[in-house]
Design a protein around this motif. Structure first.
Motif, PDB file in Angstrom:
ATOM      1  N   LYS A  85       0.684   3.615   2.081  1.00  0.00           N
ATOM      2  CA  LYS A  85       1.075   3.872   3.472  1.00  0.00           C
ATOM      3  C   LYS A  85       2.290   3.027   3.850  1.00  0.00           C
ATOM      4  O   LYS A  85       3.194   3.494   4.542  1.00  0.00           O
ATOM      5  CB  LYS A  85      -0.099   3.599   4.417  1.00  0.00           C
ATOM      6  N   GLU A  86       2.330   1.765   3.387  1.00  0.00           N
ATOM      7  CA  GLU A  86       3.487   0.905   3.657  1.00  0.00           C
ATOM      8  C   GLU A  86       4.736   1.467   2.976  1.00  0.00           C
ATOM      9  O   GLU A  86       5.820   1.478   3.562  1.00  0.00           O
ATOM     10  CB  GLU A  86       3.215  -0.522   3.180  1.00  0.00           C
ATOM     11  N   ARG A 123      -1.128  11.208   9.684  1.00  0.00           N
ATOM     12  CA  ARG A 123      -2.567  11.364   9.404  1.00  0.00           C
ATOM     13  C   ARG A 123      -3.056  10.231   8.524  1.00  0.00           C
ATOM     14  O   ARG A 123      -2.345   9.769   7.643  1.00  0.00           O
ATOM     15  CB  ARG A 123      -2.834  12.675   8.662  1.00  0.00           C
ATOM     16  N   LYS A 124      -4.297   9.829   8.754  1.00  0.00           N
ATOM     17  CA  LYS A 124      -4.921   8.828   7.887  1.00  0.00           C
ATOM     18  C   LYS A 124      -5.482   9.533   6.668  1.00  0.00           C
ATOM     19  O   LYS A 124      -5.946  10.664   6.756  1.00  0.00           O
ATOM     20  CB  LYS A 124      -6.041   8.098   8.619  1.00  0.00           C
ATOM     21  N   ASP A 156      -6.026   7.572   0.390  1.00  0.00           N
ATOM     22  CA  ASP A 156      -5.150   6.802  -0.499  1.00  0.00           C
ATOM     23  C   ASP A 156      -4.238   5.830   0.248  1.00  0.00           C
ATOM     24  O   ASP A 156      -3.474   5.091  -0.376  1.00  0.00           O
ATOM     25  CB  ASP A 156      -4.279   7.743  -1.344  1.00  0.00           C
ATOM     26  N   ASP A 157      -4.283   5.821   1.579  1.00  0.00           N
ATOM     27  CA  ASP A 157      -3.374   4.990   2.378  1.00  0.00           C
ATOM     28  C   ASP A 157      -3.396   3.518   1.973  1.00  0.00           C
ATOM     29  O   ASP A 157      -2.352   2.870   1.911  1.00  0.00           O
ATOM     30  CB  ASP A 157      -3.713   5.077   3.871  1.00  0.00           C
ATOM     31  N   SER A 158      -4.570   2.973   1.705  1.00  0.00           N
ATOM     32  CA  SER A 158      -4.686   1.539   1.419  1.00  0.00           C
ATOM     33  C   SER A 158      -4.606   1.214  -0.073  1.00  0.00           C
ATOM     34  O   SER A 158      -4.743   0.054  -0.455  1.00  0.00           O
ATOM     35  CB  SER A 158      -5.988   1.001   2.008  1.00  0.00           C
ATOM     36  N   THR A 189       0.843  -1.198   0.000  1.00  0.00           N
ATOM     37  CA  THR A 189       0.000   0.000   0.000  1.00  0.00           C
ATOM     38  C   THR A 189       0.883   1.255   0.000  1.00  0.00           C
ATOM     39  O   THR A 189       2.068   1.201   0.353  1.00  0.00           O
ATOM     40  CB  THR A 189      -0.905   0.041   1.248  1.00  0.00           C
ATOM     41  N   THR A 213       5.248   4.581   2.247  1.00  0.00           N
ATOM     42  CA  THR A 213       5.594   5.781   3.011  1.00  0.00           C
ATOM     43  C   THR A 213       6.471   5.397   4.203  1.00  0.00           C
ATOM     44  O   THR A 213       7.486   6.039   4.474  1.00  0.00           O
ATOM     45  CB  THR A 213       4.319   6.495   3.499  1.00  0.00           C
ATOM     46  N   SER A 214       6.106   4.339   4.900  1.00  0.00           N
ATOM     47  CA  SER A 214       6.877   3.876   6.059  1.00  0.00           C
ATOM     48  C   SER A 214       8.289   3.465   5.665  1.00  0.00           C
ATOM     49  O   SER A 214       9.248   3.757   6.391  1.00  0.00           O
ATOM     50  CB  SER A 214       6.175   2.701   6.740  1.00  0.00           C
ATOM     51  N   THR A 239      -0.085  10.408   0.571  1.00  0.00           N
ATOM     52  CA  THR A 239      -0.203  10.077   1.987  1.00  0.00           C
ATOM     53  C   THR A 239       0.391  11.234   2.781  1.00  0.00           C
ATOM     54  O   THR A 239       1.050  12.108   2.221  1.00  0.00           O
ATOM     55  CB  THR A 239       0.541   8.777   2.351  1.00  0.00           C
ATOM     56  N   SER A 274       2.385  11.933   6.712  1.00  0.00           N
ATOM     57  CA  SER A 274       2.897  11.415   7.981  1.00  0.00           C
ATOM     58  C   SER A 274       2.002  11.858   9.124  1.00  0.00           C
ATOM     59  O   SER A 274       1.680  13.033   9.237  1.00  0.00           O
ATOM     60  CB  SER A 274       4.314  11.924   8.241  1.00  0.00           C
TER      61      SER A 274
END
Length: 119
Positions: free
Chosen positions: A33-34, A79-80, A83-85, A31, A36-37, A75, A77
Motif C-alpha cells: 500500500k505504501e 479500497r482496502k 495484500d495492503d500490509s 508495504t 502504491t502511494s 492493491t 486505489s
C-alpha cells in the motif's frame, strides 16, 4: 506498465530496464500500500479510484541465464485489500531485485492472476 500486464523477462536482460522505469528508494518493511502511494505521487493517472496494482518481484535466475518473476500481491486505489500490509521483506525481496508493477485503469478488468484459482 499501465496496460495491466507485467514486462517480458527479456526486457530486463543485459542490464536493461523498461522505458517506464521509476526508481524508488525504500525500506524492506515497506508495504504494498505504501509503494502504491509512492507510484500515485508520480503517476497521476493511477490515482483514480479502482485502479489496480499487481506487484511482482523480478530476480536473477541462479540456475539459468536470465530473470524469473514471482507475483506477490495486489492493491487497489480507494479500497482496502488483503495484500495492503504485505512487506517486501515478507516476500523475500532482495536488494538488486526489480519490482514490476502492472497498473490497470479502473475501466478495464485486470488480467487474471496466476495466483487466483477459478474455484
Amino acid at each position: 506498465t499501465n496496460n495491466g500486464r507485467h514486462h517480458r523477462m527479456d526486457e530486463f536482460s543485459r542490464g536493461n530496464v523498461a522505458s517506464s522505469e521509476l526508481q524508488i528508494y525504500t525500506w524492506m518493511d515497506a508495504t504494498l500500500k505504501e509503494l502504491t502511494s509512492l507510484v500515485k505521487e508520480v503517476y497521476p493517472e493511477a490515482r483514480k479510484k479502482g485502479t489496480h496494482f499487481n506487484f511482482a518481484i523480478v530476480f536473477t535466475d541462479l540456475k539459468r541465464p536470465g530473470y524469473r518473476v514471482k507475483e506477490i500481491g495486489s492493491t487497489m486505489s480507494g479500497r482496502k485489500g488483503t495484500d495492503d500490509s504485505m512487506t517486501l521483506q515478507s516476500q523475500k525481496f532482495q536488494i538488486g531485485d526489480y519490482l514490476d508493477i502492472a497498473i490497470t485503469p479502473p475501466n478495464r478488468a485486470p488480467p487474471p492472476s496466476s495466483r487466483m484459482r477459478p474455484y
